[in-house]
Scaffold this motif. Structure first.
Motif, PDB file in Angstrom:
ATOM      1  N   ASN A  54       0.844  -1.191   0.000  1.00  0.00           N
ATOM      2  CA  ASN A  54       0.000   0.000   0.000  1.00  0.00           C
ATOM      3  C   ASN A  54       0.884   1.248   0.000  1.00  0.00           C
ATOM      4  N   GLU A  55       1.183   1.773  -1.181  1.00  0.00           N
ATOM      5  CA  GLU A  55       2.094   2.899  -1.282  1.00  0.00           C
ATOM      6  C   GLU A  55       1.528   4.166  -0.654  1.00  0.00           C
ATOM      7  N   SER A  56       0.207   4.280  -0.591  1.00  0.00           N
ATOM      8  CA  SER A  56      -0.379   5.466   0.032  1.00  0.00           C
ATOM      9  C   SER A  56      -0.085   5.509   1.529  1.00  0.00           C
ATOM     10  N   VAL A  57       0.133   4.345   2.129  1.00  0.00           N
ATOM     11  CA  VAL A  57       0.477   4.274   3.552  1.00  0.00           C
ATOM     12  C   VAL A  57       1.983   4.399   3.758  1.00  0.00           C
ATOM     13  N   PHE A  58       2.759   3.674   2.962  1.00  0.00           N
ATOM     14  CA  PHE A  58       4.192   3.537   3.249  1.00  0.00           C
ATOM     15  C   PHE A  58       5.084   4.539   2.521  1.00  0.00           C
ATOM     16  N   SER A  60       3.762   7.536   0.243  1.00  0.00           N
ATOM     17  CA  SER A  60       3.227   8.813  -0.216  1.00  0.00           C
ATOM     18  C   SER A  60       2.947   9.746   0.960  1.00  0.00           C
ATOM     19  N   GLN A  61       3.904  10.586   1.271  1.00  0.00           N
ATOM     20  CA  GLN A  61       3.794  11.606   2.321  1.00  0.00           C
ATOM     21  C   GLN A  61       3.511  11.040   3.718  1.00  0.00           C
ATOM     22  N   PRO A  62       4.211   9.977   4.124  1.00  0.00           N
ATOM     23  CA  PRO A  62       3.996   9.468   5.482  1.00  0.00           C
ATOM     24  C   PRO A  62       4.995   9.985   6.505  1.00  0.00           C
ATOM     25  N   ASP A  63       6.026  10.708   6.077  1.00  0.00           N
ATOM     26  CA  ASP A  63       7.159  11.005   6.955  1.00  0.00           C
ATOM     27  C   ASP A  63       7.060  12.405   7.550  1.00  0.00           C
ATOM     28  N   PRO A  64       7.433  12.579   8.803  1.00  0.00           N
ATOM     29  CA  PRO A  64       7.326  13.889   9.454  1.00  0.00           C
ATOM     30  C   PRO A  64       8.072  14.975   8.681  1.00  0.00           C
ATOM     31  N   GLY A  65       7.449  16.145   8.568  1.00  0.00           N
ATOM     32  CA  GLY A  65       8.069  17.263   7.867  1.00  0.00           C
ATOM     33  C   GLY A  65       8.320  18.472   8.738  1.00  0.00           C
ATOM     34  N   LEU A  66       7.984  18.388  10.025  1.00  0.00           N
ATOM     35  CA  LEU A  66       8.143  19.540  10.908  1.00  0.00           C
ATOM     36  C   LEU A  66       9.594  19.993  11.009  1.00  0.00           C
ATOM     37  N   GLY A  67      10.527  19.041  11.031  1.00  0.00           N
ATOM     38  CA  GLY A  67      11.930  19.397  11.123  1.00  0.00           C
ATOM     39  C   GLY A  67      12.391  20.180   9.907  1.00  0.00           C
ATOM     40  N   PRO A 112       3.342   8.241  10.550  1.00  0.00           N
ATOM     41  CA  PRO A 112       4.336   7.214  10.869  1.00  0.00           C
ATOM     42  C   PRO A 112       3.774   6.098  11.737  1.00  0.00           C
ATOM     43  N   TYR A 113       2.902   6.446  12.683  1.00  0.00           N
ATOM     44  CA  TYR A 113       2.344   5.396  13.524  1.00  0.00           C
ATOM     45  C   TYR A 113       1.336   4.530  12.765  1.00  0.00           C
ATOM     46  N   GLN A 114       0.769   5.062  11.696  1.00  0.00           N
ATOM     47  CA  GLN A 114      -0.057   4.205  10.845  1.00  0.00           C
ATOM     48  C   GLN A 114       0.819   3.158  10.163  1.00  0.00           C
ATOM     49  N   ILE A 115       2.006   3.562   9.717  1.00  0.00           N
ATOM     50  CA  ILE A 115       2.959   2.589   9.168  1.00  0.00           C
ATOM     51  C   ILE A 115       3.283   1.528  10.215  1.00  0.00           C
ATOM     52  N   VAL A 116       3.547   1.967  11.436  1.00  0.00           N
ATOM     53  CA  VAL A 116       3.869   1.039  12.524  1.00  0.00           C
ATOM     54  C   VAL A 116       2.734   0.040  12.726  1.00  0.00           C
ATOM     55  N   TYR A 117       1.495   0.531  12.692  1.00  0.00           N
ATOM     56  CA  TYR A 117       0.359  -0.361  12.901  1.00  0.00           C
ATOM     57  C   TYR A 117       0.274  -1.414  11.795  1.00  0.00           C
ATOM     58  N   ASN A 284       8.228  10.158   0.839  1.00  0.00           N
ATOM     59  CA  ASN A 284       8.033  11.608   0.858  1.00  0.00           C
ATOM     60  C   ASN A 284       7.583  12.086   2.231  1.00  0.00           C
ATOM     61  N   MET A 285       7.829  13.368   2.473  1.00  0.00           N
ATOM     62  CA  MET A 285       7.388  13.982   3.721  1.00  0.00           C
ATOM     63  C   MET A 285       5.921  14.381   3.648  1.00  0.00           C
ATOM     64  N   VAL A 286       5.318  14.530   4.821  1.00  0.00           N
ATOM     65  CA  VAL A 286       3.962  15.049   4.933  1.00  0.00           C
ATOM     66  C   VAL A 286       3.867  16.358   4.144  1.00  0.00           C
ATOM     67  N   GLY A 287       2.764  16.555   3.436  1.00  0.00           N
ATOM     68  CA  GLY A 287       2.647  17.674   2.507  1.00  0.00           C
ATOM     69  C   GLY A 287       2.284  18.998   3.141  1.00  0.00           C
ATOM     70  N   HIS A 288       3.160  19.544   3.952  1.00  0.00           N
ATOM     71  CA  HIS A 288       2.921  20.875   4.515  1.00  0.00           C
ATOM     72  C   HIS A 288       2.944  21.930   3.411  1.00  0.00           C
ATOM     73  N   VAL A 289       1.975  22.816   3.429  1.00  0.00           N
ATOM     74  CA  VAL A 289       1.891  23.864   2.413  1.00  0.00           C
ATOM     75  C   VAL A 289       3.119  24.757   2.440  1.00  0.00           C
ATOM     76  N   VAL A 290       3.692  24.967   3.617  1.00  0.00           N
ATOM     77  CA  VAL A 290       4.787  25.918   3.759  1.00  0.00           C
ATOM     78  C   VAL A 290       5.969  25.598   2.862  1.00  0.00           C
ATOM     79  N   TYR A 291       6.237  24.311   2.586  1.00  0.00           N
ATOM     80  CA  TYR A 291       7.327  23.995   1.669  1.00  0.00           C
ATOM     81  C   TYR A 291       6.834  23.361   0.376  1.00  0.00           C
ATOM     82  N   SER A 292       5.534  23.283   0.208  1.00  0.00           N
ATOM     83  CA  SER A 292       4.993  22.678  -0.998  1.00  0.00           C
ATOM     84  C   SER A 292       4.657  23.723  -2.067  1.00  0.00           C
ATOM     85  N   VAL A 293       4.370  24.938  -1.662  1.00  0.00           N
ATOM     86  CA  VAL A 293       3.997  25.980  -2.609  1.00  0.00           C
ATOM     87  C   VAL A 293       5.257  26.708  -3.042  1.00  0.00           C
TER      88      VAL A 293
END
Length: 466
Positions: A54-58, A60-67, A112-117, A284-293
């Motif tokens: 399931n690529e949408s889980v593992f 496509s944008q599952p990784d933290p982007g806050l850093g 990420p915890y959805q991946i863990v589950y 990919n990282m979570v799709g935060h608008v701040v670095y996506s636009v």
């Protein structure tokens, strides 16, 4: 004695259920619900393999982007800053409070915890399956893949919600919540940073022999990906000997580099319409608008100017839009859809190898590794190999090129965290937004993001200091 830190994973459970938590009274109802009907009855090896595809889980944008938001990789135009989400604004300026108290869905924690589950569902189901003789290899590979995905998710969470690894304090500082089974009614405590890293490394070492040597699919794990991730982790732990060994092991299995002379940018946001040949594991990282636009965030003009005129990264990574050279935009994503790639690629492994060689006194080796990478980035016939007068000089050059090569790849935050532990590389980050000045000193507690409020208020998790 190893310390543990109490606090259940309530926010993760909310995410996994895929249902918004409107009231804490709903808790028991959520605990009785699985996130996907398919997860209720995985009875065959094919079922489990299907869950891991399931690529949408593992991927496509599952990784933290806050850093990435909090790093110094990019800046934001003053006019656009007020239109960003409160989380993005707070992360960018290292605010005391990052998450709105009313926010219950936090993708940087939940995805990420959805991946863990999903990984744990597979790992829990495997003992009940007796593989036929011709299925043993497939069985072992499914288990190894689940361990890789779980380790990947744990490591991303550690870079975001725990302080950087420091062997002097790792046994005493809180890490993350290590969920090691799929029972949502269990509430494991926060483990120490040392225990978390030990688990991630152990899972990866267990997974290694059962995976294919090189990636059959860019979105699937392989031995090359395991060695690449272990090299990344070991570098962050300042275990340079191990990082070098893992980097070498990865390059034996997969050493392809993309010649940027062959790239024809298909769009204004991505390098290629297909996966790059040097991509080892795509995520990919979570799709935060701040670095996506791309029109709203921009790269420091000084950083942009540091790229040589013959360095193809200057033209492939950046665009000058609207005739505004003071606002160079990053348009060099490794993702074919322009999402912010943070996966594993060969360029990073050469940089890890070069840094470790420099740190162990091998200046010539470090320059050789660095030049192997950079000659694939320069216009044909223009590259002049880098040289170093000492190992320290080599190290400084490698670190400069690391920031330039891995820009907006989700790695700068980890680099800042680990390099701050060395006084010679520690820097104070400074940002100015709409006349306001913001400062993040080296080793500040804000290098670990707070856990989502729901984890503390409803789950009892120990909060990170700010």
């Amino acid at each position: 004695m190893r310390k543990t830190f109490t606090g259940p994973l309530f926010g993760c459970i909310v995410c996994i259920m895929g249902i918004l938590l409107y009231s804490c009274k709903k808790q028991d109802e959520f605990l009785d619900t699985k996130p996907n009907q398919a997860l209720k009855t995985p009875a065959t090896l094919a079922d489990l393999r299907g869950l891991l595809q399931n690529e949408s889980v593992f991927n496509s944008q599952p990784d933290p982007g806050l850093g990435e938001i909090a790093s110094d990789d990019f800046m934001i135009q003053d006019a656009i800053f007020p239109t960003l989400s409160s989380t993005d604004r707070n992360a960018f300026t290292w605010a005391q409070v990052v998450f709105d108290a009313a926010t219950i869905q936090n993708s940087d924690w939940n995805s990420p915890y959805q991946i863990v589950y999903y990984a744990n569902v597979v790992l829990d189901a495997l003992p009940a399956i007796v593989p036929a003789a011709n299925e043993k290899q497939a069985y072992d590979q499914v288990k190894a893949s689940a361990l890789f995905y779980r380790a990947w998710a744990f490591y991303g969470l550690l870079q975001t919600f725990a302080m950087p690894y420091d062997k002097r304090t790792a046994a005493d500082q809180p890490g993350i919540i290590l969920r090691l089974n799929s029972d949502l009614n269990t509430h494991p405590p926060r483990s120490s940073i040392a225990a978390c890293y030990a688990r991630v490394i152990s899972d990866l070492k267990t997974a290694l022999p059962a995976l294919p040597l090189s990636p059959a699919l860019k979105t699937s794990p392989s031995q090359a990906a395991v060695n690449a991730l272990l090299a990344r982790i070991s570098l962050g732990m300042a275990d340079y000997s191990s990082a070098l060994n893992y980097a070498d092991a990865c390059l034996v299995q997969f050493d392809t580099l993309t010649d940027y002379n062959t790239l024809t940018k298909p769009t204004t946001t991505t390098l290629s319409s297909t996966y790059l040949s040097e991509d080892i594991y795509h995520s990919n990282m979570v799709g935060h608008v701040v670095y996506s636009v791309r029109r709203d965030s921009y790269i420091s003009p000084d950083l942009y100017q540091s790229y040589d005129i013959n360095d193809l990264r200057r033209s492939k990574f950046f665009a000058i839009l609207d005739g505004l050279p003071q606002f160079p935009r990053f348009v060099g994503s490794y993702d074919i859809k322009g999402q912010k790639y943070d996966g594993l690629a060969t360029d990073e492994i050469y940089l890890i190898k070069a840094e470790c060689q420099a740190r162990t006194g091998d200046a010539n080796g470090a320059m050789s590794s660095l030049n192997t990478l950079l000659r694939m980035r320069w216009k044909t016939g223009t590259f002049v190999p880098y040289t170093a007068v000492s190992a320290d000089d080599a190290l400084l050059q490698v670190l400069r090129e690391r920031q330039k090569e891995l820009l907006l790849r989700g790695l700068r935050w980890t680099d800042l965290r680990r390099l701050n532990l060395e006084s010679r590389f520690a820097i104070t980050l400074k940002k100015t937004v709409n006349g306001g000045s913001f400062v993040l000193p080296p080793n500040d507690p804000k290098y670990a993001f707070p856990l989502p409020d729901i984890e503390v208020k409803l789950g009892g998790a120990t909060q990170n200091p700010r």
